[in-house]
Design a protein around this motif. Structure first.
Motif, mmCIF file in Angstrom:
data_model
loop_
_atom_site.group_PDB
_atom_site.id
_atom_site.type_symbol
_atom_site.label_atom_id
_atom_site.label_comp_id
_atom_site.label_asym_id
_atom_site.label_seq_id
_atom_site.Cartn_x
_atom_site.Cartn_y
_atom_site.Cartn_z
ATOM 1 N N ARG A 265 0.833 -1.223 0.000
ATOM 2 C CA ARG A 265 0.000 0.000 0.000
ATOM 3 C C ARG A 265 0.857 1.259 0.000
ATOM 4 N N ASN B 14 0.621 4.206 -5.840
ATOM 5 C CA ASN B 14 0.013 5.528 -5.929
ATOM 6 C C ASN B 14 -1.506 5.352 -6.036
ATOM 7 N N PRO B 15 -2.248 5.758 -5.020
ATOM 8 C CA PRO B 15 -3.702 5.532 -5.047
ATOM 9 C C PRO B 15 -4.431 6.361 -6.104
ATOM 10 N N ARG B 16 -3.736 7.279 -6.786
ATOM 11 C CA ARG B 16 -4.374 8.094 -7.831
ATOM 12 C C ARG B 16 -4.287 7.434 -9.208
ATOM 13 N N GLU B 17 -3.387 6.462 -9.366
ATOM 14 C CA GLU B 17 -3.238 5.794 -10.662
ATOM 15 C C GLU B 17 -4.241 4.646 -10.767
ATOM 16 N N LYS B 18 -4.880 4.554 -11.919
ATOM 17 C CA LYS B 18 -5.942 3.567 -12.133
ATOM 18 C C LYS B 18 -5.440 2.131 -11.913
ATOM 19 N N SER C 8 -2.866 1.094 -10.231
ATOM 20 C CA SER C 8 -2.529 0.903 -8.818
ATOM 21 C C SER C 8 -3.793 0.734 -7.978
ATOM 22 N N GLN C 9 -4.847 1.473 -8.323
ATOM 23 C CA GLN C 9 -6.115 1.338 -7.602
ATOM 24 C C GLN C 9 -6.657 -0.081 -7.740
ATOM 25 N N GLN C 10 -6.556 -0.641 -8.945
ATOM 26 C CA GLN C 10 -7.042 -2.009 -9.162
ATOM 27 C C GLN C 10 -6.233 -3.008 -8.341
ATOM 28 N N LEU D 179 -4.520 -2.317 -5.598
ATOM 29 C CA LEU D 179 -4.849 -2.088 -4.186
ATOM 30 C C LEU D 179 -6.166 -2.766 -3.812
ATOM 31 N N GLY D 180 -7.134 -2.725 -4.717
ATOM 32 C CA GLY D 180 -8.406 -3.393 -4.460
ATOM 33 C C GLY D 180 -8.235 -4.898 -4.308
#
Length: 166
Positions: free
Chosen positions: A75, A79-83, A85-87, A89-90
């Motif tokens: 985590r 970068n939680p702003r990059e698409k 990376s968000q996937q 992280l999910g």
């Protein structure tokens, strides 16, 4: 322009280019270390999850602790702003939640691991492409340097070619 001034400008240009190239090279090294560390933490998380899915872990509390540490490092790296990376992280969050549930089925854990693998491959490929391509400053300086060299050579040799002046 006089020769000493021209020499100073050339020397300064070479020094600036050298600084930018070495700094960007170091940035690429750090990015490669980041990729390797992320890959290590992802493999730790996946391996512990799969061992748990196959009941190969003796101390479940220790395995959950190792997974939680890996999840925290993952985590912090993303970068939680990059698409992409968000996937990832999910998927990591879902796997972490399943690791904390003793009733999670083997199939759920395997699916979660496969999701992390698929999402991580996208992020790792994106970062590796960035390392291969080079940092944008490096690429820009390289284009300017090669262009300047070409223009300089053109200006130096074209006037000396008598067949072009007919």
């Amino acid at each position: 322009m006089s020769d000493p001034v021209l020499s100073s400008v050339i020397a300064a240009s070479v020094a600036i280019i050298g600084l930018i190239v070495s700094k960007e090279g170091k940035t690429s090294e750090f990015r490669q270390q980041w990729i390797d560390s992320l890959r290590q933490d992802l493999s730790t998380l996946i391996a512990n999850t799969l061992h748990r899915a196959e009941d190969e872990i003796q101390d479940e509390a220790d395995a959950v602790k190792v997974c939680n540490e890996a999840v925290a490092r993952i985590r912090l790296r993303l970068n939680p702003r990059e698409k992409n990376s968000q996937q990832l992280l999910g998927c990591v969050t879902k796997m972490a939640a399943l690791n904390g549930v003793s009733t999670a089925s083997h199939e759920e854990l395997r699916r979660a691991a496969n999701g992390v693998v698929a999402a991580s491959q996208v992020v790792l490929k994106q970062e590796w492409s960035r390392v291969k391509r080079g940092e944008w400053r490096y690429v820009t300086v390289l284009i300017i340097a090669v262009s300047s060299l070409g223009i300089g050579l053109w200006k130096m040799f074209v006037p000396a070619l008598p067949f072009l002046h007919r």
